[in-house]
Design an enzyme around this catalytic site. Structure first.
Site, PDB file in Angstrom:
ATOM      1  N   LYS A 216       0.631  -1.122  -0.026  1.00 55.05           N
ATOM      2  CA  LYS A 216      -0.182   0.024  -0.077  1.00 55.05           C
ATOM      3  C   LYS A 216       0.880   1.345   0.039  1.00 55.05           C
ATOM      4  CE  LYS A 216       0.010   0.445   4.958  1.00 55.05           C
ATOM      5  NZ  LYS A 216      -0.447   0.869   6.107  1.00 55.05           N
ATOM      6  N   THR A 217       1.972   1.243   0.688  1.00 50.53           N
ATOM      7  CA  THR A 217       2.808   2.457   0.673  1.00 50.53           C
ATOM      8  C   THR A 217       3.243   2.665  -0.758  1.00 50.53           C
ATOM      9  OG1 THR A 217       3.694   1.368   2.664  1.00 50.53           O
ATOM     10  CG2 THR A 217       4.904   3.353   1.868  1.00 50.53           C
TER      11      THR A 217
ATOM     12  N   ASP B 296      -3.710   7.250   6.142  1.00 45.40           N
ATOM     13  CA  ASP B 296      -3.447   5.944   6.344  1.00 45.40           C
ATOM     14  C   ASP B 296      -3.579   5.232   7.607  1.00 45.40           C
ATOM     15  OD1 ASP B 296      -2.173   3.457   5.606  1.00 45.40           O
ATOM     16  OD2 ASP B 296       0.031   4.111   5.748  1.00 45.40           O
ATOM     17  N   GLU B 297      -3.700   4.155   7.642  1.00 46.85           N
ATOM     18  CA  GLU B 297      -4.116   3.243   8.818  1.00 46.85           C
ATOM     19  C   GLU B 297      -5.181   3.860   9.533  1.00 46.85           C
ATOM     20  OE1 GLU B 297      -2.026   0.888  10.108  1.00 46.85           O
ATOM     21  OE2 GLU B 297      -0.161   1.364   9.453  1.00 46.85           O
TER      22      GLU B 297
ATOM     23  N   GLN C 161      -5.549  -4.945  11.428  1.00 42.30           N
ATOM     24  CA  GLN C 161      -4.496  -4.608  11.973  1.00 42.30           C
ATOM     25  C   GLN C 161      -4.818  -3.531  12.760  1.00 42.30           C
ATOM     26  OE1 GLN C 161      -0.704  -4.488   9.734  1.00 42.30           O
ATOM     27  NE2 GLN C 161      -1.889  -4.561   7.743  1.00 42.30           N
TER      28      GLN C 161
ATOM     29  N   ARG D 282       4.654  -9.777   9.850  1.00 43.57           N
ATOM     30  CA  ARG D 282       5.868  -9.006   9.668  1.00 43.57           C
ATOM     31  C   ARG D 282       6.832  -9.867   8.791  1.00 43.57           C
ATOM     32  NH1 ARG D 282       3.736  -5.108   9.270  1.00 43.57           N
ATOM     33  NH2 ARG D 282       1.846  -6.541   9.398  1.00 43.57           N
TER      34      ARG D 282
END
Length: 769
Positions: free
Chosen positions: A28-29, A229-230, A260, A634
DNA sequence: CTCGGTCCTTTTTTT
DNA sequence: AAGGACCGAG
């Protein structure tokens, strides 16, 4: 980088509300970076009309870096840089940016907030000392019955639900809330008097300012393209801020992943997404479900675990990556063995420890496993745990094995006494009304301004509405103090005025040095500390100066102001590491923004993970499960999970059953780590590696803060005959210990009365006390 | 009353 | 590691 069709879709829809559902590792980044680049390069949108909100400063830094790269310009160092560049920061840093801007152009009266331009930000401990003062001195309440922490929690909760002190009365339904209500009002008064804000206020005040139509309009015109974001971790004020800013042009893109969401304890509210869907019912929804990070097995595992949650969207994360290795489960007899096994795996898999250090890395492997005989570094290893305190056992094992590591704590560096002292000087110079900082430094180093004098000044402050600098300047008028006390205060004032004077001429880095010099801070440290402690404190001060040099290019007073603002928001994890070769340890929360080749998830036991605070309530438990999901995703290639049957925790030995998350994992990919064969080897290598013949043996310490550079504490070569059973010894990391048994070089050293650690006393960095 | 030393407790996660 | 409680010395 080529985007897949979904990512492409998210990139191209720039003038419409957009919901990007982006699951772990979906790049996504990269998509967001491409989106910004597309806006600027293809659509000729003015760079400074773009605003992007990230969750951490670290993420903001990285985002600025990436965007700058695609534009062939240098990345701005902070949100404050005036260059033509998108505004990229956290809610908090952008909030401060907005408040500063608005306060420099409008009067506080017009804004209906009491804030003045030179405001300061109170951290958690500042907040508590304000509250303690209120509860104890003004209300005369028993701290046991009404702990400041608890009151602070209620106030914070109120603020994040946008309930002001005045309106809190309606919430009162118990005796404690009665106190909260009264304390809240006093607390707000104190903050106003000190021109200070706490973290919650940054959001609340920003929102308040944006609710003024004229100002809102200015900002809507200034930032027409918004990205958040987030989004799953936004709270009520953050939701409102975004909603206001976007309400004119509706060019809002939010990135969301319910699996998340791990910050509900900070009042992140998952319902914000429902509101988003309501606010923009025509929003385009794009799902990024392909994972580019992990192997198939890891993804399958993570999916299996997260889908045990009843709430949330069903996860269909998939990947084109290979299957690779099985996932290993380490079931150790005790915590020490658990740590040893992990460390040994790292040691066996790493080539970095080899004496001649072979050339490392295959270029292809940087992006994806390429099948070459990959050479491993220490830095490929990430060890995760639920709470910060859990790092200890692993640190010990790493030290014994002589493997460099660093522990990333949430804040720590700025929590240290010497750092807080020096920052308090800066704060007072910047804003003399900051009482908390003033009280911290007025008698630090000791200059005989004792509690009684401070109390007297407090009374003047409360009764006459005077500020500390006003009182100090006119100290002769204060009748209650004798000449002796007055002189002490005058002496302080001389230093203080010198420093204020100096602050107008020289940048902040030099100002810090000047403070150390004028206050004789070094001598002060000298007096009450042992050598190691003293050195580490001096190093910390150097590091603070070092950080401050980043602001050298600014005007002196500007450098001071901006340094203070950024320092308030910066945490340990924000600093860029220098890619030196070390193992990294951190909490799962902190790990959210990164990925690693090999990941260890530890302490998988009921009560610990999931935490005993969470297992009683479905919602809390599901958040723990999401945490597990974050931890697992991760990992790029190898995932290890571990538990110990018995461990020392909460000052006692505990035996907890295995974590329920373990049972949720499909067995087909699971491999039990071969404990016994392994243990024999390990014990053998443990005793031989601590052999006295290795002269070059050195201990690496944590250097969790700022520089990220691991450093050597001691290359010890103790004379073993100096030590005897019953001796007290001091260890730079673990403090004072007692030797409970000594067998040649091998000592058992006890911390508290139950916790015993074995170490080789010849090489361990201990000294007799 | 005022200070300074010593012992005891603390810990979920962090902007 | 650092603040608070407690106590003894001045």
């Amino acid at each position: 980088m080529n985007l897949n069709p979904k990512q492409e879709e998210a990139k191209n829809k720039i003038d419409w509300p957009l919901l990007i559902i982006a699951w772990a590792g979906s790049w996504k980044t990269a998509t967001l970076t491409a989106r910004v680049n597309y806006m600027i390069r293809d659509k000729w949108i003015n760079q400074s009309e773009i605003m992007m909100v990230t969750f951490t400063n670290k993420a903001a830094w990285e985002m600025r870096e990436r965007v700058a790269k695609t534009l062939w310009v240098e990345a701005p160092r902070s949100v404050y840089t005036k260059a033509n560049f998108p505004l990229i920061g956290t809610f908090h840093s952008i909030g401060i940016f907005v408040l500063k801007d608005v306060l420099s152009r409008y009067l506080s009266d017009e804004l209906a907030i009491w804030l003045k331009k030179d405001f300061v930000i109170y951290d958690e401990s500042d907040k508590l000392s304000v509250l303690k003062n209120i509860l104890k001195n003004r209300f005369n309440l028993d701290e046991k019955e009404f702990p400041a922490r608890q009151i602070a929690f209620f106030i914070s909760n109120a603020k994040n639900n946008l309930i002001t002190a005045k309106w809190y009365e309606a919430e009162v339904d118990s005796s404690i809330k009665e106190v909260v209500y009264k304390a809240y009002i006093e607390y707000e008064k104190d903050l106003a008097l000190n021109n200070a804000m706490d973290f919650d206020d940054i959001l609340v005040k920003t929102l308040a300012v944006l609710r003024i139509p004229k100002i809102l309009n200015e900002y809507q015109e200034r930032y027409k393209y918004l990205m958040v974001d987030e989004y799953q971790d936004t709270n009520a004020p953050q939701y409102e801020i975004v909603k206001l800013l976007a309400s004119k042009y509706n060019n809002l893109a939010v990135v969301w992943d319910d699996s998340q969401s791990i910050y509900s304890w900070r009042w992140a509210d998952m319902r914000n997404i429902i509101n988003f869907r309501k606010d923009y019912n025509d929003a385009l929804i794009v799902k990024l479900e392909q994972n580019y990070r992990s192997t198939k097995k890891i993804i399958a595992w993570a999916n299996a675990v997260i889908n045990n949650n009843k709430s949330g969207i069903k996860k269909e994360l998939w990947t084109d990556n290979g299957e690779w290795e099985h996932i290993s489960y380490i079931e150790a007899p005790d915590d020490k063995t658990e740590a040893s096994i992990i460390v040994n795996i790292i040691k066996n898999k790493s080539s970095s420890g080899l004496p001649q250090g072979k050339p490392l890395q295959c270029d292809k492997c940087r992006d994806a496993p390429c099948g070459c005989p990959v050479i491993n570094n220490y830095k490929d290893n990430l060890i995760l745990y639920r709470t910060n305190a859990q790092s200890r056992k692993i640190e010990e094992a790493l030290m014994i094995a002589n493997i460099p590591y660093r522990v990333i704590w949430g804040q720590k560096f700025y929590d240290r006494k010497e750092i807080k002292d020096l920052l308090s000087y800066l704060k007072v110079i910047h804003n003399p009304n900051d009482v908390i900082a003033m009280k911290r430094i007025i008698n630090t180093p000791t200059r005989k301004i004792w509690a009684k004098s401070i109390e007297t000044m407090d009374n003047y402050r409360d009764n006459f509405g005077l500020s500390y600098p006003q009182i100090i300047e006119n100290i002769d008028e204060v009748e209650e103090l004798n000449n002796w006390a007055k002189n002490a205060i005058k002496n302080f004032n001389i230093i203080f005025e010198d420093l204020v004077h100096f602050s107008h001429k020289k940048i902040v880095a030099e100002l810090i040095r000047e403070i150390v010099k004028l206050t004789k801070y070094e001598e002060y440290i000298w007096e009450w500390l042992s050598k190691e402690e003293k050195e580490s404190k001096l190093e910390n001060i150097d590091e603070l100066v070092n950080v401050a040099t980043q602001y050298n290019w600014m005007e002196p007073r500007e450098s001071l102001a901006i340094f203070l603002e950024e320092v308030a928001l910066i945490t340990d994890m924000d600093k860029n590491d220098e890619r030196s070769d070390y193992v990294t340890l951190m909490t799962i929360h902190t790990s959210k923004w990164l990925e690693e080749k090999r990941v260890f998830v530890t302490w998988l036991e009921e009560w610990l993970f999931p935490s005993f605070r969470s297992i009683w309530e479905q919602a809390a438990l599901e958040e723990e499960r999401r945490l597990m999901y974050v931890a697992m995703t991760r990992a790029r290639e190898e995932l290890y999970i571990s538990r110990a049957k018995e461990r020392f925790n909460f000052w006692d030995f505990v035996r907890n059953p295995e974590s329920r998350f373990l049972k949720e994992i499909p067995l087909e990919y699971l491999v039990n780590y071969d404990l016994w064969e392994y243990l024999n080897k390990w014990w053998f290598s443990f005793w031989t590696s601590s052999d006295s013949s290795s002269d070059s043996f050195s201990f690496w310490s944590t250097s969790w803060w700022f520089t990220g550079k691991p450093k050597v504490i001691v290359k010890a070569n103790n004379d073993v005959s100096m030590f005897a059973r019953g001796d007290r010894v001091s260890h730079p990391k673990f403090g004072n210990w007692i030797i409970t048994s000594l067998n040649w070089e091998l000592a058992e050293i006890a911390f508290s009365w139950k916790w015993v650690v074995k170490m080789n006393i010849k090489i361990a960095p201990v000294r007799k006390v």
